[in-house]
Motif scaffolding. Structure first.
Motif, PDB file in Angstrom:
ATOM      1  N   ARG A  51     -44.134 -16.921  28.900  1.00  0.00           N
ATOM      2  CA  ARG A  51     -43.707 -17.021  27.501  1.00  0.00           C
ATOM      3  C   ARG A  51     -42.197 -17.254  27.478  1.00  0.00           C
ATOM      4  NH1 ARG A  51     -47.094 -18.201  23.707  1.00  0.00           N
ATOM      5  NH2 ARG A  51     -45.699 -17.189  22.194  1.00  0.00           N
ATOM      6  N   VAL A  52     -41.769 -18.242  26.706  1.00  0.00           N
ATOM      7  CA  VAL A  52     -40.351 -18.602  26.666  1.00  0.00           C
ATOM      8  C   VAL A  52     -39.919 -18.881  25.227  1.00  0.00           C
ATOM      9  CG1 VAL A  52     -40.299 -19.556  29.009  1.00  0.00           C
ATOM     10  CG2 VAL A  52     -40.906 -21.033  27.070  1.00  0.00           C
ATOM     11  N   HIS A  53     -38.610 -19.063  25.069  1.00  0.00           N
ATOM     12  CA  HIS A  53     -38.038 -19.421  23.772  1.00  0.00           C
ATOM     13  C   HIS A  53     -37.186 -20.670  23.931  1.00  0.00           C
ATOM     14  CE1 HIS A  53     -39.230 -15.606  21.817  1.00  0.00           C
ATOM     15  NE2 HIS A  53     -39.105 -15.130  23.050  1.00  0.00           N
ATOM     16  N   LEU A  54     -37.380 -21.623  23.033  1.00  0.00           N
ATOM     17  CA  LEU A  54     -36.618 -22.866  23.029  1.00  0.00           C
ATOM     18  C   LEU A  54     -35.643 -22.860  21.859  1.00  0.00           C
ATOM     19  CD1 LEU A  54     -39.416 -25.563  23.581  1.00  0.00           C
ATOM     20  CD2 LEU A  54     -37.908 -24.545  25.305  1.00  0.00           C
ATOM     21  N   THR A  55     -34.434 -23.376  22.098  1.00  0.00           N
ATOM     22  CA  THR A  55     -33.468 -23.570  21.009  1.00  0.00           C
ATOM     23  C   THR A  55     -32.908 -24.972  21.099  1.00  0.00           C
ATOM     24  OG1 THR A  55     -31.688 -22.632  22.365  1.00  0.00           O
ATOM     25  CG2 THR A  55     -32.815 -21.141  20.830  1.00  0.00           C
ATOM     26  N   ALA A  56     -32.639 -25.551  19.933  1.00  0.00           N
ATOM     27  CA  ALA A  56     -32.097 -26.909  19.867  1.00  0.00           C
ATOM     28  C   ALA A  56     -30.836 -26.901  19.023  1.00  0.00           C
ATOM     29  CB  ALA A  56     -33.124 -27.874  19.276  1.00  0.00           C
ATOM     30  N   ASP A  57     -29.763 -27.458  19.565  1.00  0.00           N
ATOM     31  CA  ASP A  57     -28.509 -27.580  18.823  1.00  0.00           C
ATOM     32  C   ASP A  57     -28.750 -28.477  17.609  1.00  0.00           C
ATOM     33  OD1 ASP A  57     -25.985 -28.173  17.860  1.00  0.00           O
ATOM     34  OD2 ASP A  57     -25.125 -28.634  19.817  1.00  0.00           O
ATOM     35  N   PRO A  58     -28.461 -28.008  16.390  1.00  0.00           N
ATOM     36  CA  PRO A  58     -28.700 -28.837  15.195  1.00  0.00           C
ATOM     37  C   PRO A  58     -27.989 -30.185  15.241  1.00  0.00           C
ATOM     38  CG  PRO A  58     -28.251 -26.568  14.562  1.00  0.00           C
ATOM     39  CD  PRO A  58     -27.978 -26.664  16.027  1.00  0.00           C
ATOM     40  N   ALA A  59     -26.833 -30.241  15.938  1.00  0.00           N
ATOM     41  CA  ALA A  59     -26.090 -31.496  16.015  1.00  0.00           C
ATOM     42  C   ALA A  59     -26.789 -32.517  16.913  1.00  0.00           C
ATOM     43  CB  ALA A  59     -24.678 -31.233  16.527  1.00  0.00           C
ATOM     44  N   LYS A  60     -27.769 -32.071  17.700  1.00  0.00           N
ATOM     45  CA  LYS A  60     -28.477 -32.966  18.607  1.00  0.00           C
ATOM     46  C   LYS A  60     -29.911 -33.229  18.170  1.00  0.00           C
ATOM     47  CE  LYS A  60     -25.607 -31.693  22.545  1.00  0.00           C
ATOM     48  NZ  LYS A  60     -25.545 -31.115  23.910  1.00  0.00           N
ATOM     49  N   VAL A  61     -30.208 -32.846  16.927  1.00  0.00           N
ATOM     50  CA  VAL A  61     -31.509 -33.164  16.325  1.00  0.00           C
ATOM     51  C   VAL A  61     -31.302 -34.380  15.431  1.00  0.00           C
ATOM     52  CG1 VAL A  61     -33.365 -32.347  14.838  1.00  0.00           C
ATOM     53  CG2 VAL A  61     -32.232 -30.750  16.390  1.00  0.00           C
ATOM     54  N   THR A  62     -32.006 -35.454  15.734  1.00  0.00           N
ATOM     55  CA  THR A  62     -31.792 -36.725  15.033  1.00  0.00           C
ATOM     56  C   THR A  62     -32.919 -37.021  14.061  1.00  0.00           C
ATOM     57  OG1 THR A  62     -30.672 -37.592  17.013  1.00  0.00           O
ATOM     58  CG2 THR A  62     -31.366 -39.200  15.355  1.00  0.00           C
ATOM     59  N   LEU A  63     -32.538 -37.459  12.890  1.00  0.00           N
ATOM     60  CA  LEU A  63     -33.491 -37.819  11.837  1.00  0.00           C
ATOM     61  C   LEU A  63     -33.808 -39.315  11.945  1.00  0.00           C
ATOM     62  CD1 LEU A  63     -34.410 -35.782   9.634  1.00  0.00           C
ATOM     63  CD2 LEU A  63     -32.858 -36.934   8.072  1.00  0.00           C
ATOM     64  N   VAL A  64     -35.079 -39.661  12.047  1.00  0.00           N
ATOM     65  CA  VAL A  64     -35.480 -41.068  12.068  1.00  0.00           C
ATOM     66  C   VAL A  64     -36.559 -41.291  11.014  1.00  0.00           C
ATOM     67  CG1 VAL A  64     -34.920 -41.366  14.516  1.00  0.00           C
ATOM     68  CG2 VAL A  64     -37.216 -40.690  13.885  1.00  0.00           C
ATOM     69  N   PRO A  65     -36.705 -42.520  10.530  1.00  0.00           N
ATOM     70  CA  PRO A  65     -37.761 -42.791   9.527  1.00  0.00           C
ATOM     71  C   PRO A  65     -39.135 -42.405  10.046  1.00  0.00           C
ATOM     72  CG  PRO A  65     -36.227 -44.640   9.683  1.00  0.00           C
ATOM     73  CD  PRO A  65     -35.898 -43.703  10.806  1.00  0.00           C
ATOM     74  N   ALA A  66     -39.992 -41.927   9.163  1.00  0.00           N
ATOM     75  CA  ALA A  66     -41.314 -41.437   9.563  1.00  0.00           C
ATOM     76  C   ALA A  66     -42.296 -42.563   9.813  1.00  0.00           C
ATOM     77  CB  ALA A  66     -41.871 -40.492   8.493  1.00  0.00           C
ATOM     78  N   GLY A  67     -41.992 -43.764   9.342  1.00  0.00           N
ATOM     79  CA  GLY A  67     -42.939 -44.864   9.492  1.00  0.00           C
ATOM     80  C   GLY A  67     -43.169 -45.267  10.922  1.00  0.00           C
ATOM     81  N   PRO A  88     -31.244 -13.765  18.945  1.00  0.00           N
ATOM     82  CA  PRO A  88     -31.367 -13.383  17.533  1.00  0.00           C
ATOM     83  C   PRO A  88     -30.538 -14.240  16.579  1.00  0.00           C
ATOM     84  CG  PRO A  88     -31.066 -11.460  18.933  1.00  0.00           C
ATOM     85  CD  PRO A  88     -30.820 -12.649  19.798  1.00  0.00           C
ATOM     86  N   ASP A  89     -29.399 -14.777  17.060  1.00  0.00           N
ATOM     87  CA  ASP A  89     -28.504 -15.525  16.178  1.00  0.00           C
ATOM     88  C   ASP A  89     -28.755 -17.033  16.206  1.00  0.00           C
ATOM     89  OD1 ASP A  89     -27.756 -15.705  18.824  1.00  0.00           O
ATOM     90  OD2 ASP A  89     -25.620 -15.927  18.379  1.00  0.00           O
ATOM     91  N   ALA A  90     -29.728 -17.482  16.977  1.00  0.00           N
ATOM     92  CA  ALA A  90     -29.929 -18.921  17.153  1.00  0.00           C
ATOM     93  C   ALA A  90     -30.716 -19.533  16.005  1.00  0.00           C
ATOM     94  CB  ALA A  90     -30.657 -19.183  18.467  1.00  0.00           C
ATOM     95  N   VAL A  91     -30.339 -20.772  15.651  1.00  0.00           N
ATOM     96  CA  VAL A  91     -31.148 -21.572  14.719  1.00  0.00           C
ATOM     97  C   VAL A  91     -32.004 -22.516  15.553  1.00  0.00           C
ATOM     98  CG1 VAL A  91     -29.488 -21.423  12.837  1.00  0.00           C
ATOM     99  CG2 VAL A  91     -29.302 -23.289  14.490  1.00  0.00           C
ATOM    100  N   ASN A  92     -33.001 -23.100  14.927  1.00  0.00           N
ATOM    101  CA  ASN A  92     -33.899 -24.022  15.625  1.00  0.00           C
ATOM    102  C   ASN A  92     -34.485 -23.384  16.880  1.00  0.00           C
ATOM    103  OD1 ASN A  92     -33.229 -25.881  13.683  1.00  0.00           O
ATOM    104  ND2 ASN A  92     -31.925 -27.138  15.001  1.00  0.00           N
ATOM    105  N   GLN A  93     -35.073 -22.222  16.711  1.00  0.00           N
ATOM    106  CA  GLN A  93     -35.648 -21.504  17.847  1.00  0.00           C
ATOM    107  C   GLN A  93     -37.167 -21.445  17.722  1.00  0.00           C
ATOM    108  OE1 GLN A  93     -34.531 -17.677  20.556  1.00  0.00           O
ATOM    109  NE2 GLN A  93     -34.318 -17.393  18.356  1.00  0.00           N
ATOM    110  N   TRP A  94     -37.840 -21.747  18.832  1.00  0.00           N
ATOM    111  CA  TRP A  94     -39.289 -21.695  18.893  1.00  0.00           C
ATOM    112  C   TRP A  94     -39.724 -20.744  19.996  1.00  0.00           C
ATOM    113  CZ3 TRP A  94     -38.739 -27.547  19.251  1.00  0.00           C
ATOM    114  CH2 TRP A  94     -38.929 -28.160  18.008  1.00  0.00           C
ATOM    115  N   ALA A  95     -40.861 -20.108  19.797  1.00  0.00           N
ATOM    116  CA  ALA A  95     -41.504 -19.336  20.870  1.00  0.00           C
ATOM    117  C   ALA A  95     -42.684 -20.148  21.369  1.00  0.00           C
ATOM    118  CB  ALA A  95     -41.985 -17.986  20.341  1.00  0.00           C
ATOM    119  N   GLY A  96     -42.844 -20.188  22.673  1.00  0.00           N
ATOM    120  CA  GLY A  96     -43.935 -20.972  23.241  1.00  0.00           C
ATOM    121  C   GLY A  96     -44.274 -20.522  24.642  1.00  0.00           C
TER     122      GLY A  96
END
Length: 381
Positions: A365-381, A319-327
């Motif tokens: 059915r599972v839930h995925l969470t990603a640490d925000p510090a390990k999500v990297t922003l790259v150019p979209a091109g 419940p307290d996690a950010v960057n959480q997906w259900a899949g």
């Protein structure tokens, strides 16, 4: 120590075919830029790696530094000594650059003993520059000692194992005491097990002798294990330069993220940017990126890169996690030291990597969470 600035090398017509795998003739003819404005600086005592796929220009760059290729433009300087300068017409011959080079092929002399192979570069020097016989003997013994070949000095070079022959090629290059060692995929001819052990052997020699070296490879694991810094090359250009950790954890482009390891890519639009925190709206929910190197404009399209090992997989939500997906798990693979799961999240298939003790059946059915510090922003091109 060694500086390469805006190096350019192109081939045209028939010359563009078959040159070390670093140039390919375009369908419409014309010149091929094997190297298109490459710049980097190698520090004293550093093992600097040129990493990239076949045809990216890494070998052409190394051969240009060695003096085996004449570039079309740019400069190459070693400790304030200019080796090449296109504008001034300077091009020091390869045999006067005082660099050591080890090729993919061991290129050892089959009719010579191990010791004679090592002494050969000193034996053929002009008499004015050739060390005394005592000094040559001392250097040869030293190189055989550090490469752990002392017991084989009088053995025929062809009676060594593959790993020993590779060390012999290194000893022969080191005996001239070069300012910089150039290594062109020297481990590619070894089997997987031996190649892995030789990585650590090469790193040990480099540290023990304080060598400055430029190392060429297409093997990402090899580059991550051995390098002080890595220059990732693509299509004749440098995409990113950094330490192995910087390159892996913070890829600057999609190419780097794909070439170094494995990544999941999620496209989205920037919803907000506050300091180094960026929130991105994707087709399957909002994701938070913390520690972004750049601050993109709100509303701009970006690409998020998430390594499989940066994702946690659980059957129950947090419940307290950010960057959480259900899949739903749609595939899994046991890799020995880890298990990969493929999870379908909306329109995406996300790959995760976890401890081998965790193995979830497809269809769960599972839930995925990603640490925000390990999500990297790259150019979209």
């Amino acid at each position: 120590m060694l500086t390469v600035d805006n190096l350019v090398k192109s081939y045209g017509g028939a010359r563009g075919r078959g040159r070390g795998g670093d140039a390919a003739e375009p369908a419409g003819g014309g010149r091929v830029f094997a190297v298109g404005g490459v710049s980097f600086e190698v520090q004293d005592g550093e093992l600097f790696t040129l990493l990239g796929p076949s045809g990216c220009g890494k070998t052409t760059t190394l051969r240009s530094v060695a003096g085996l290729e004449r570039p079309d433009g740019g400069t190459i300087a070693l400790s304030q000594r200019v080796l090449f300068d296109a504008a001034r017409g300077v091009n020091v011959p390869a045999n006067r650059r005082e660099l050591g080079m080890v090729f993919q092929s061991y290129a050892i002399w089959p009719h010579m003993t191990v010791a004679k192979n090592v002494s050969f570069p000193l034996d053929i020097l002009p008499s004015s520059r050739r060390p005394s016989r005592e000094e040559i003997g001392r250097r040869v013994r030293r190189m055989l000692e550090v490469t752990e070949l002392g017991a084989y000095a009088d053995r025929s070079a062809t009676k060594l194992s593959g790993g020993q022959q590779q060390r012999l090629a290194l000893a022969r290059a080191l005996v001239i005491q070069p300012e910089v060692m150039l290594l062109d995929e020297p481990l590619s001819n070894l089997d997987a097990k031996l190649r892995e052990s030789m990585r650590f052997e090469l790193k040990r020699l480099q540290r023990e002798l304080g060598l400055t070296a430029i190392y060429v490879t297409h093997d990402q694991s090899e580059a991550l294990v051995m390098s002080s810094r890595i220059a990732v090359m693509n299509a004749g250009r440098v995409e990113q330069i950094g330490t192995p950790r910087e390159i892996y954890a913070g890829p600057a482009t999609r190419f780097v993220a794909e070439f170094i390891g494995t990544s999941n890519f999620v496209r989205g639009v920037v919803a907000s940017a506050d300091g180094d925190e960026v929130r991105v709206d994707t087709a399957d929910g909002r994701l938070l990126c913390r520690g972004a190197a750049t601050r993109p404009d709100v509303g701009s399209e970006v690409l998020l890169s998430i390594r499989p090992e940066a994702l946690s997989l659980a059957t129950d939500p947090r419940p307290d996690a950010v960057n959480q997906w259900a899949g739903e798990v749609v595939g899994r693979a046991f890799l020995g030291d880890s298990v990969d799961h493929v999870v379908r999240v909306g329109s995406l298939e996300i790959r995760t990597r976890s401890n081998p003790a965790q193995s979830v059946e497809p269809g769960t059915r599972v839930h995925l969470t990603a640490d925000p510090a390990k999500v990297t922003l790259v150019p979209a091109g």
